[in-house]
Design a protein around this motif. Structure first.
Motif, mmCIF file in Angstrom:
data_model
loop_
_atom_site.group_PDB
_atom_site.id
_atom_site.type_symbol
_atom_site.label_atom_id
_atom_site.label_comp_id
_atom_site.label_asym_id
_atom_site.label_seq_id
_atom_site.Cartn_x
_atom_site.Cartn_y
_atom_site.Cartn_z
ATOM 1 N N THR A 16 46.678 36.550 43.926
ATOM 2 C CA THR A 16 47.318 34.720 44.026
ATOM 3 C C THR A 16 47.375 34.800 42.694
ATOM 4 O O THR A 16 46.842 35.425 41.335
ATOM 5 C CB THR A 16 46.129 34.048 43.928
ATOM 6 O OG1 THR A 16 45.017 34.259 42.657
ATOM 7 C CG2 THR A 16 45.284 34.233 45.386
ATOM 8 N N PRO B 75 47.828 33.060 38.214
ATOM 9 C CA PRO B 75 46.605 32.606 38.083
ATOM 10 C C PRO B 75 46.907 30.635 38.147
ATOM 11 O O PRO B 75 47.231 30.514 36.637
ATOM 12 C CB PRO B 75 46.791 33.202 36.769
ATOM 13 C CG PRO B 75 48.169 33.492 36.215
ATOM 14 C CD PRO B 75 48.790 33.653 37.589
ATOM 15 N N ASN C 166 39.958 37.379 38.937
ATOM 16 C CA ASN C 166 40.423 37.653 37.102
ATOM 17 C C ASN C 166 39.832 36.132 36.619
ATOM 18 O O ASN C 166 40.691 35.019 37.307
ATOM 19 C CB ASN C 166 41.474 38.117 37.330
ATOM 20 C CG ASN C 166 41.630 38.981 37.442
ATOM 21 O OD1 ASN C 166 41.678 40.410 37.352
ATOM 22 N ND2 ASN C 166 41.994 39.097 38.963
ATOM 23 N N SER D 103 40.157 33.737 33.072
ATOM 24 C CA SER D 103 39.886 33.505 31.451
ATOM 25 C C SER D 103 39.724 32.268 31.149
ATOM 26 O O SER D 103 39.539 31.712 31.859
ATOM 27 C CB SER D 103 41.297 33.863 30.920
ATOM 28 O OG SER D 103 42.529 33.025 31.289
ATOM 29 N N LYS E 9 41.180 38.556 29.887
ATOM 30 C CA LYS E 9 41.048 37.964 31.385
ATOM 31 C C LYS E 9 39.889 39.733 31.918
ATOM 32 O O LYS E 9 40.002 40.264 30.922
ATOM 33 C CB LYS E 9 41.550 37.920 32.024
ATOM 34 C CG LYS E 9 42.463 39.269 32.580
ATOM 35 C CD LYS E 9 43.425 38.994 34.083
ATOM 36 C CE LYS E 9 43.960 39.805 34.312
ATOM 37 N NZ LYS E 9 43.562 41.416 34.212
HETATM 38 P P1 ADP Z 1 46.447 43.326 35.647
HETATM 39 O O1 ADP Z 1 48.183 44.006 35.214
HETATM 40 O O2 ADP Z 1 45.100 43.222 34.932
HETATM 41 O O3 ADP Z 1 46.021 44.128 37.306
HETATM 42 P P2 ADP Z 1 48.054 40.896 37.047
HETATM 43 O O4 ADP Z 1 49.617 40.628 36.133
HETATM 44 O O5 ADP Z 1 47.612 42.409 38.073
HETATM 45 O O6 ADP Z 1 46.847 41.795 35.977
HETATM 46 O O7 ADP Z 1 47.182 40.288 38.428
HETATM 47 C C1 ADP Z 1 45.671 40.111 38.432
HETATM 48 C C2 ADP Z 1 45.135 39.056 38.723
HETATM 49 O O8 ADP Z 1 44.553 38.750 37.653
HETATM 50 C C3 ADP Z 1 46.268 38.385 39.629
HETATM 51 O O9 ADP Z 1 45.159 37.335 40.206
HETATM 52 C C4 ADP Z 1 46.541 37.338 38.336
HETATM 53 O O10 ADP Z 1 46.730 36.005 39.348
HETATM 54 C C5 ADP Z 1 45.386 37.047 37.181
HETATM 55 N N1 ADP Z 1 45.205 36.960 35.948
HETATM 56 C C6 ADP Z 1 46.667 37.686 35.193
HETATM 57 N N2 ADP Z 1 46.277 37.297 34.104
HETATM 58 C C7 ADP Z 1 45.599 36.047 33.712
HETATM 59 C C8 ADP Z 1 44.159 35.644 32.973
HETATM 60 N N3 ADP Z 1 45.343 35.974 31.916
HETATM 61 N N4 ADP Z 1 43.481 34.843 33.342
HETATM 62 C C9 ADP Z 1 43.485 34.719 34.662
HETATM 63 N N5 ADP Z 1 43.325 35.554 35.255
HETATM 64 C C10 ADP Z 1 44.827 35.917 35.455
#
Ligand code: ADP
Ligand code: ZN
Ligand code: MG
Length: 475
Positions: A149, A151, A190, A192, A207
């Motif tokens: 999903t 964020p 995830n 934050s 996060k």
């Molecule tokens: P990563 O590269 O660390 O895997 P992604 O951008 O692929 O991160 O996102 C993975 C998940 O984390 C997704 O569900 C996204 O919505 C969520 N996400 C990304 N950034 C944040 C944030 N700062 N706080 C909370 N959730 C986040």
């Protein structure tokens, strides 16, 4: 209430798909197989030189979900190798999708989705007390759907209701059982926190990713805990470390597992052994074909039940969460709109309770007999007391409720002539009570009605009884 920090949550959810065979081989896909290493072959054990073959059913399941959530189905899609070392993935990489997921975008339960892709599950390692590690390959190569999903979630309850809606969707379309307790669905959260202004500007905080959430309760508690933990860190002027954290059910806390790896650590590259797909050129994958095989979706059913049956949100959710119960209900009320409300109440408050108490199945009273029972209440052939007694009798003898009620003297007497005879008798035997009533004592009437019910063993229609008592007393 003024909040110092706002939480932001994005979910990554894996779901094992229900198919006859595994993702890339002909081995049985049976997550319940108790004997380790039973459903295995060189392909799903990752022997070098073996060739994976795509499972069409798994792709169809993901497409069903994709069309249902109104996502963009990829025109072009391919699989990639996600490289890492671990005993549960002996070939050194997991076949997944990276650049070209099957589905992008879409919306479920008001939450924007990033993507949905298809990959293979890994084997399972167990570490026993003798310091030995064992690997079971039954799960290795089981088709796994991953949904990500955006964020856009800001509290634990919304995260849980989203995950529940996904579980329901998977079950409705027959894509999987999605029990968290059995690992058929795995939720990673995830999380934050940031100031309201930063959150508003999508300037989210660092996060953490929380894993091992084996129940919806765990998802809710872990997110709530993590929000608290991060808020406290920031309040103290400390920083949140980007990492993967585990959930410890016993202490109700999260703990650091490892620093987060980034996607470049995996050296993704296209899987050369699996053909790339042009989805739009494959007729079976066409929206028309796929939606034809998709049943009514949970949210569509929810709206329909509210509209057609006038149910409350709470009533609707009991039915929609249990498709077999809603099917039963619809069979019961079919062709008799007068029993809609009665059937809702009797199923939800009486029948389901009795079934649960006796651990019996829904067909204990078949829908035809149940429907007839409702009609008898509606036409006042049964009082509500008589209906409850008949229901209990039907529980042990699934037969025509009319005959059963008759046999047990439960049919409500509405025959005025017959009731009149009884009333005459009561009135003549209770002259002082009649006098009391005439002097204005309301309770006296209730007493006389009670006498009538007693004499007829509860089978008289109390309204008619009351009406006739009043008539006789004033004559
Ligand atoms: P990563 O590269 O660390 O895997 P992604 O951008 O692929 O991160 O996102 C993975 C998940 O984390 C997704 O569900 C996204 O919505 C969520 N996400 C990304 N950034 C944040 C944030 N700062 N706080 C909370 N959730 C986040
Ligand atoms: Zn196999
Ligand atoms: Mg990512």
């Amino acid at each position: 209430m003024d909040k110092k920090y706002i939480a932001t949550i994005g979910l990554e959810i894996h779901a094992e798909l229900k198919t006859a065979s595994k993702m890339f081989c002909a081995c049985r896909n049976d997550p319940d197989e108790p004997k380790p290493n039973t459903n295995i072959c060189p392909i799903c054990m990752g022997h070098p030189g073996t060739l994976p073959v795509l499972n069409k059913e798994a792709i169809k399941h993901v497409l069903k979900i994709g069309y249902a959530i109104d996502g963009n189905v990829a025109d072009f899609t391919e699989w990639d190798r996600k490289n890492y070392f671990y005993p549960d993935i002996p070939k050194g990489y997991q076949i997944s999708q990276y650049k070209y997921p099957l589905i992008s975008g879409g919306n479920l339960a008001g939450i924007e989705l990033t993507r949905i892709h298809l990959e293979e599950d890994t084997a399972q390692s167990t570490h026993d007390i003798h310091q030995k590690s064992l690997v079971n390959f039954n799960r290795s190569g089981v088709p796994l759907m991953e949904l990500v999903t955006e964020p856009v979630i800001h509290d634990a309850e919304t995260a849980v209701s989203f995950a529940k809606e996904l579980q329901l969707l998977l079950r409705y379309v027959g894509a999987g059982e999605a029990n968290l307790e059995k690992g058929e669905m795995r939720v990673e959260a995830n999380i934050s926190v940031a100031s309201p202004e930063n959150t508003q500007a999508k300037n989210f905080g660092t996060k953490t990713e929380v894993k091992n959430l084996n129940s919806f309760k765990a998802v809710e508690k872990a997110i709530a805990y993590e929000i608290q933990r991060q808020s406290k860190l920031l309040e103290r002027g400390e920083k949140v470390v980007q990492e993967t954290r585990g959930w410890d059910e016993n202490s109700g806390t999260t703990y650091s597992q490892r620093l987060k790896e980034s996607s470049h650590d995996y050296r993704y590259f296209p899987e050369p052994d699996i053909p790339k797909l042009k989805i739009s050129e494959i007729e079976e994958f066409d929206q028309k074909h796929i939606t034809k095989e998709t049943p009514e979706l949970p949210w569509v059913k929810r709206d329909r039940f509210k509209k057609d049956f006038g149910m409350t949100d709470k009533e609707v959710s009991v039915f929609v969460d249990q498709p077999e119960v809603s099917k039963y209900y619809e069979t019961v009320v079919e062709g008799n709109s007068k029993i809609i409300k009665l059937a809702t109440n009797y199923i939800l408050t009486d029948y389901l309770g009795l079934l649960k108490k006796d651990n019996k199945n829904l067909e204990t009273i078949d829908a035809k007999n149940f429907s007839k029972l409702m009609a008898m209440i509606e036409s006042k052939k049964l009082s509500s007391r008589g209906a409850k007694d008949t229901l209990v009798l039907l529980m042990s003898e699934n037969s025509d409720p009319e005959i059963l009620a008759e046999k047990n003297g439960l049919i409500q007497k509405s025959d005025e002539a017959e009731i009149k005879k009884i009333v005459v008798e009561i009135v003549s035997k209770n002259t002082s009570v009649v006098e009391d009533y005439k002097k204005g004592k309301e309770a006296a009437l209730q007493y006389l009605v009670g006498q009538g019910m007693k004499l007829t063993k509860g089978s008289a229609n109390p309204e008619i009884l009351k009406k006739i008592i009043l008539e006789i007393m004033s004559s």
